[in-house]
Design an enzyme around this catalytic site. Structure first.
Site, mmCIF file in Angstrom:
data_model
loop_
_atom_site.group_PDB
_atom_site.id
_atom_site.type_symbol
_atom_site.label_atom_id
_atom_site.label_comp_id
_atom_site.label_asym_id
_atom_site.label_seq_id
_atom_site.Cartn_x
_atom_site.Cartn_y
_atom_site.Cartn_z
ATOM 1 N N ASP A 1 -1.054 -0.733 6.037
ATOM 2 C CA ASP A 1 -1.236 -0.008 7.501
ATOM 3 C C ASP A 1 -2.802 0.349 7.783
ATOM 4 O OD1 ASP A 1 -1.579 2.261 5.683
ATOM 5 O OD2 ASP A 1 -1.208 3.446 7.672
ATOM 6 N N ASP B 1 0.928 -1.194 -0.011
ATOM 7 C CA ASP B 1 0.056 0.171 0.053
ATOM 8 C C ASP B 1 0.877 1.240 0.093
ATOM 9 O OD1 ASP B 1 -2.375 1.640 0.751
ATOM 10 O OD2 ASP B 1 -1.328 1.832 2.565
ATOM 11 N N ASP C 1 -7.077 -1.385 3.978
ATOM 12 C CA ASP C 1 -6.047 -2.510 3.441
ATOM 13 C C ASP C 1 -6.332 -3.732 4.236
ATOM 14 O OD1 ASP C 1 -4.591 -0.603 2.170
ATOM 15 O OD2 ASP C 1 -3.367 -0.014 4.093
#
Length: 793
Positions: A670, A476, A674
């Site tokens: 994080d 991410d 996600d």
């Protein structure tokens, strides 16, 4: 209205292209499909998530306490589907969850836990408790006490007698000896019946499902030793094997306790995302407003949302202008200005202003949809069964058959029935898989401890198997490869900075905070402040006790032009370049013209390049909800193989799923958005700066907020897997030597138990050794990377 071919979101204006089949909700989904699918190969039906049992009805997700092994999955599924009104069920031992498809006309959702609980399994709606852990601790404490007393009697009285040493302490053939033996029988019965109850239940479940497991072998050995010993005491004999039953139960129970602790940590509670869902909404009516439950909202209802409140469901803005923080849902680090006609997502927070939102056609929240997606991922059965359970399918029937044949063979060969029984028992005991059962959890414990020293918490023991096989590492962007915080990347001189800070202290967008954080305190008075939503702020600034101030404008070039300030071409070009790089620019103007520029942006984490390089030769991919401009710095780096930009949160898990066509996938993230992707990946790694939900969905959590720990995860898991294989190799070598001796009648059950204990102690000793640093490779950049795997790793 159509549904997105990739993520399933409804869209009124689908994005299409001639070289990609399907309709998409955004350009990001289309680009993912173009990259990960062969042209013309995208089928809307093929990407929808199907129920594992192809059943029709409502779906509920439950937490299950008491799952002891993979065999429990099949038992629970069979028990569930035998209930009236339940069409399908999928249980996951790895996460302690179960997905149930039921007919709401025949069974109420609130009645599911009671209908599904039983046979030692406790089912609850979504919230697993700590009762199971407390019960295990209680069983171990009770078993440990009575087991210690049992072994004390053996050391003081029974072992000397068996070895022909007369200490004169007690006459085993007399009344005192009979009392001692019955006392030992009772204490062993507590250990076997209470502490060993989960093992006995696991054996019964394996028989009912016709899937033999290690519990069956343990149960047969312990109950045979216990029953034989009780019968021996009744017949007045003194050679009993209560110690065998005690040692087996306690050794296996301790290993199971640790294993279950790891499993429960992997399951998580999913409370973070659930808590962000609005429970009530302020619905506008003809006479005002009324407060209703979110479930009562219908398409086209109008809801009023004020500053500090969450938007209850997806929809579009009917009235008002407000700043909306969508980071929980989209991963976008900056609040977005929403005005009439703009779409909004349920779960987003209104930071300032207020909105009237018209409920969308589905009357549901994106946060709710993400929650359901993550529960679905958590409830799916893992693709890889535990190694010992795979072995058990062959090993257990083989050992039982050998024990029966050994006893029968010795009986036919003229041995006494008691001796033949002891031979069969010795085969069961010597083959008891204590070493085999402890090989994985104890090596895993060593890996967990070493990981903690490196700032990594491993929440799922299966990570030690999966991480060594990773082919693709997907990152991410926001909050993972970047800091997730707005910082000034280009600042004006002191005159422009203090003027901008004087005005921006009255604004609430992220760039304003970055400006005020960067500016030195100034003695300034600001008057006649005007806010220009989405464009900037203006006002009269007086500095240093001046009687008359000057009008200062901070914002877009268009705002400065409208306010009558000239904008030099050079400053306008710098604004455009900043936007092209995914940054946020603002001009600062006074005295008739724009005089300087301030640029803010989300900064890449220090050392991210060395981390990406350390992961070679794995493929490195970046997935982000931000636009292509914000992702461009990563796309240009040689260590990054591919970037997927503009990917909505619902599609992140689908992107990871499609990346699996390239091999085993690890996801590093994080944020709450996600979590589904972390759960979908073969290996999920979460940073501690992220939300609790992301940590719950991950297999490993980096506690130091150090991105450089990610390569160390792969190094540690590789070394731990090697230790697991060493333990398993010893366990099998032990069985290869000890089993033939037992079959030949050269081992009695006591020595078989001692051999089994020594084997287990060797596994424990090997697991306790430091994993060492010899296998680590340090890159030139300073990041620790795994060495090239050796053959067989």
């Amino acid at each position: 209205m159509t549904d997105c071919t990739l993520c399933g979101l409804a869209t009124d204006d689908p994005v299409t292209d001639s070289d990609v089949a399907g309709d998409f909700c955004c350009r990001g989904c289309l680009e993912v499909a173009r990259t990960l699918d062969e042209p013309g190969d995208t089928d809307p039906d093929a990407v929808e998530t199907a129920d594992p049992d192809d059943a029709e009805g409502e779906t509920a997700f439950c937490s299950v306490s008491g799952m002891h092994c993979a065999t429990c999955e099949l038992f629970l599924e069979r028990q569930a589907t035998s209930q009236e009104g339940i069409a399908g069920a999928s249980a996951s031992y790895a996460t302690g969850t179960m997905k149930v498809t039921y007919d709401p006309a025949r069974i109420d959702a609130d009645a599911l836990p009671d209908r599904l609980s039983g046979a030692g399994y406790e089912v609850s709606r979504r919230e697993p408790g700590e009762e199971d852990d407390n019960e295990q601790v209680g069983r171990l404490l009770v078993g440990g006490f009575f087991g210690m007393m049992t072994m004390l009697w053996y050391v003081l009285f029974l072992y000397p007698s068996y070895l022909g040493v007369d200490l004169g302490l007690v006459d085993l053939n007399g009344a005192a000896g009979s009392y001692l033996l019955w006392n030992t029988a009772v204490m062993t019965g507590v250990v076997v019946g209470y502490t060993g109850w989960p093992l006995l239940r696991g054996a019964v479940v394996s028989l009912r499902t016709r899937r033999p497991n290690m519990d069956l072998l343990v149960a047969m050995a312990t109950t045979t030793a216990f029953v034989y010993s009780v019968v021996a005491v009744v017949l007045g004999r003194t050679e009993v094997y209560f110690d065998v039953a005690t040692v087996i139960v306690l050794a296996v129970s301790v290993g199971d306790y640790y294993r279950d602790r790891v499993r429960r940590a992997a399951a998580g509670r999913l409370t973070d995302l659930t808590s962000q869902r609005a429970e009530q909404a302020r619905r506008r009516t003809g006479s005002g407003t009324e407060t209703v439950g979110v479930d009562a909202l219908a398409p086209d209802d109008e809801v009023v949302v004020r500053a500090g409140e969450r938007i209850p469901v997806d929809g579009h803005v009917l009235e008002g202008t407000a700043g909306v923080d969508e980071s929980l849902v989209t991963g976008e680090s900056l609040p977005v200005r929403k005005t009439s006609g703009d779409e909004v997502v349920g779960g987003a927070m209104v930071t300032e202003g207020g909105l009237v939102v018209r409920v969308g056609p589905e009357a549901e929240s994106t946060v709710s949809r993400l929650t359901e997606l993550l529960w679905s991922v958590q409830s799916e059965r893992g693709g890889v069964q535990r190694l010992v359970d795979r072995i058990a399918a062959v090993f257990v029937p083989l050992v039982v058959g050998l024990a029966v044949l050994a006893g029968a063979g010795h009986l036919l060969g003229g041995a006494a029935p008691t001796d033949a029984l002891l031979t069969g028992l010795a085969v069961l005991v010597v083959s008891c898989p204590c070493a085999l059962g402890l090989a994985t959890p104890l090596a895993t414990a060593a890996g967990v401890r070493a990981a903690l020293d490196e700032g990594v918490v491993v929440t799922d023991g299966s990570a030690f198997e999966t991480a060594t096989e990773v082919d693709v590492v997907a990152f991410d962007k926001t909050g993972t490869l970047t800091t997730g915080e707005m910082r000034l990347v280009e600042r004006p001189d002191d005159g422009g900075l203090w003027r901008a800070a004087a005005l921006e202290q009255f604004a609430d967008h992220p760039l304003a905070g970055a400006i005020t954080d960067a500016a030195q305190a100034a003695d300034a008075v600001v008057e006649d402040v005007e806010h220009h939503p989405g464009r900037g702020v203006s006002g009269v600034v007086k500095a240093g006790g001046q009687a008359a101030g000057e009008r200062v404008v901070v914002g877009t070039p268009a705002l400065l032009a409208d306010e009558g300030l000239a904008v030099p071409d050079e400053l306008a070009d710098r604004c455009e370049r900043a936007r092209a790089d995914g940054q946020i620019p603002a001009l600062v103007g006074w005295d008739g013209r724009a005089r300087d520029i301030v640029v803010g942006g989300d900064q890449p984490r220090e050392g991210w390049e060395s981390v990406a390089e350390a992961l070679a030769p794995r493929e490195v991919v970046v997935i982000t909800g931000d636009g292509p401009a914000a992702a461009a710095p990563f796309e240009r780096h040689d260590a990054v193989d591919e970037v997927f930009a503009g990917v909505p949160p619902d599609a992140k898990a689908e992107v990871v799923e499609r990346l699996k066509s390239r091999g085993t996938v690890a996801m590093v993230g994080d944020g709450t958005n996600d979590a589904p992707a972390l759960g979908t990946a073969d290996l999920g790694i979460s940073l501690s700066s992220g939300t609790a939900l992301a940590a719950d969905a991950a297999d490993a959590v980096v506690t130091t907020d150090d991105l450089g720990a990610v390569p160390r995860v792969f190094d540690l898991t590789r070394r731990t897997r090697r230790r697991i294989r060493q333990n398993l190799a010893w366990a099998f070598c032990y069985n290869a030597v000890a089993l033939p001796l037992a079959l030949a009648g050269l081992l009695n059950p006591l020595f078989a138990a001692l051999a089994m204990t020594v084997s287990s102690l060797l596994v424990v000793a090997n697991s306790a050794r430091s994993l060492g640093d010899g296998d680590a490779v340090t890159t030139e950049q300073g990041a620790t990377a795994p060495a090239t795997p050796a053959a067989g790793d």
